[in-house]
Write an enzyme that holds these catalytic residues in place. Sequence first.
Site, PDB file in Angstrom:
ATOM      1  N   ASP A  78     -87.360 -27.042  -5.702  1.00 25.65           N
ATOM      2  CA  ASP A  78     -88.478 -26.716  -6.592  1.00 25.65           C
ATOM      3  C   ASP A  78     -88.485 -27.737  -7.718  1.00 25.65           C
ATOM      4  O   ASP A  78     -87.456 -28.363  -8.026  1.00 25.65           O
ATOM      5  CB  ASP A  78     -88.331 -25.297  -7.154  1.00 25.65           C
ATOM      6  CG  ASP A  78     -89.620 -24.797  -7.792  1.00 25.65           C
ATOM      7  OD1 ASP A  78     -90.692 -25.360  -7.485  1.00 25.65           O
ATOM      8  OD2 ASP A  78     -89.560 -23.851  -8.608  1.00 25.65           O
ATOM      9  N   GLY A  79     -89.641 -27.927  -8.340  1.00 23.82           N
ATOM     10  CA  GLY A  79     -89.743 -28.883  -9.436  1.00 23.82           C
ATOM     11  C   GLY A  79     -90.933 -28.563 -10.304  1.00 23.82           C
ATOM     12  O   GLY A  79     -91.836 -27.818  -9.908  1.00 23.82           O
ATOM     13  N   GLU A  88     -91.684 -32.124  -7.578  1.00 23.85           N
ATOM     14  CA  GLU A  88     -91.616 -31.444  -6.279  1.00 23.85           C
ATOM     15  C   GLU A  88     -91.173 -32.425  -5.200  1.00 23.85           C
ATOM     16  O   GLU A  88     -90.331 -32.099  -4.348  1.00 23.85           O
ATOM     17  CB  GLU A  88     -92.977 -30.844  -5.931  1.00 23.85           C
ATOM     18  CG  GLU A  88     -93.451 -29.744  -6.866  1.00 23.85           C
ATOM     19  CD  GLU A  88     -92.796 -28.403  -6.600  1.00 23.85           C
ATOM     20  OE1 GLU A  88     -91.800 -28.331  -5.848  1.00 23.85           O
ATOM     21  OE2 GLU A  88     -93.290 -27.395  -7.153  1.00 23.85           O
ATOM     22  N   ASP A 133     -92.173 -24.595  -2.306  1.00 20.32           N
ATOM     23  CA  ASP A 133     -93.395 -23.862  -2.635  1.00 20.32           C
ATOM     24  C   ASP A 133     -94.535 -24.816  -3.013  1.00 20.32           C
ATOM     25  O   ASP A 133     -95.581 -24.380  -3.515  1.00 20.32           O
ATOM     26  CB  ASP A 133     -93.145 -22.848  -3.748  1.00 20.32           C
ATOM     27  CG  ASP A 133     -92.724 -23.497  -5.066  1.00 20.32           C
ATOM     28  OD1 ASP A 133     -92.798 -24.732  -5.197  1.00 20.32           O
ATOM     29  OD2 ASP A 133     -92.313 -22.761  -5.986  1.00 20.32           O
ATOM     30  N   HIS A 154     -92.426 -17.802  -6.821  1.00 18.15           N
ATOM     31  CA  HIS A 154     -92.348 -16.638  -7.715  1.00 18.15           C
ATOM     32  C   HIS A 154     -92.703 -15.344  -6.973  1.00 18.15           C
ATOM     33  O   HIS A 154     -93.431 -14.487  -7.487  1.00 18.15           O
ATOM     34  CB  HIS A 154     -93.275 -16.833  -8.914  1.00 18.15           C
ATOM     35  CG  HIS A 154     -93.041 -18.125  -9.643  1.00 18.15           C
ATOM     36  ND1 HIS A 154     -91.906 -18.361 -10.401  1.00 18.15           N
ATOM     37  CD2 HIS A 154     -93.786 -19.273  -9.688  1.00 18.15           C
ATOM     38  CE1 HIS A 154     -91.971 -19.585 -10.907  1.00 18.15           C
ATOM     39  NE2 HIS A 154     -93.092 -20.153 -10.490  1.00 18.15           N
ATOM     40  N   ASP A 157     -86.041 -22.694  -8.990  1.00 17.02           N
ATOM     41  CA  ASP A 157     -86.879 -22.692 -10.189  1.00 17.02           C
ATOM     42  C   ASP A 157     -86.000 -22.654 -11.441  1.00 17.02           C
ATOM     43  O   ASP A 157     -86.259 -23.363 -12.427  1.00 17.02           O
ATOM     44  CB  ASP A 157     -87.823 -21.495 -10.152  1.00 17.02           C
ATOM     45  CG  ASP A 157     -88.721 -21.421 -11.367  1.00 17.02           C
ATOM     46  OD1 ASP A 157     -89.562 -22.323 -11.552  1.00 17.02           O
ATOM     47  OD2 ASP A 157     -88.582 -20.470 -12.164  1.00 17.02           O
TER      48      ASP A 157
END
Length: 247
Positions: A15-16, A53, A75, A130, A140
């Site tokens: 994640d980023g 990302e 994501d 999320h 995250d």
Amino acid sequence: MKKWNEIPDVKLYSDGGAEPNPGKGGFGVILTYKGRKKEFYQGYKLTTNNRMELMGVIFGLEQLKTKSNVEVFSDSRYVVDGITKGWAERWKAKNWMRTKKEKAHNSDLWDRLLNAISNHNVNFNWVKGHAGHIENERCDELANMGIKSETKVDDDGYEPNEAEDKQINKRLYNNKGQARVLNVGDECRKCGDLVIKKEPKRKKLKPNQPYYFEYYLYCPKCKSMYMVEEAKRQISNTNNLFGNDNV
């Protein structure tokens, strides 16, 4: 006992993000192999969501020292679709141009990602962010640790004068976060079948019509139609251009 030719099965979660966008950024990565887990994060002084990302997946793949079967979980539709829909490969084949006039953004990282993928057997999976996905939630947290860290580094490939992530995402995705259907072979948003290219039937132009579509994308399964900007043709002088006002 591991066989000498056994290819390890690895899972890569990433994640980023950037706060604001563009702004301070960071990525988080989790690598798992046979129950073992490693976590990584890094912060950047000035970057964008999309670059972080991309960088998370790149960093994770570059940690693998031997050829591996890798399941990537992200994501980011931008990253997953960029690979699974073949966008990055098409941009590279066109010397990193999205269209004849527009450059592909983040080409330095897309090229680095394609190189990293070439060393392994990689499959990309999109997960909803999320939404309670344990590893994604942890990534995250790691990305935020990077954003808040005091040891942030420069994102050397970031060009502040580029059109930023919001403009890119608006072009590639609709308001519901669904990938726009832009090219032959993209998945139909309604049924998931691959779209084909079709030419519209010749018909009389309306008075003062400013443009027409030379072709459209069509789903042979559910018969959905998608009009694309690249197919739009401006009409400067209808009578001179088409004679009998038909196309």
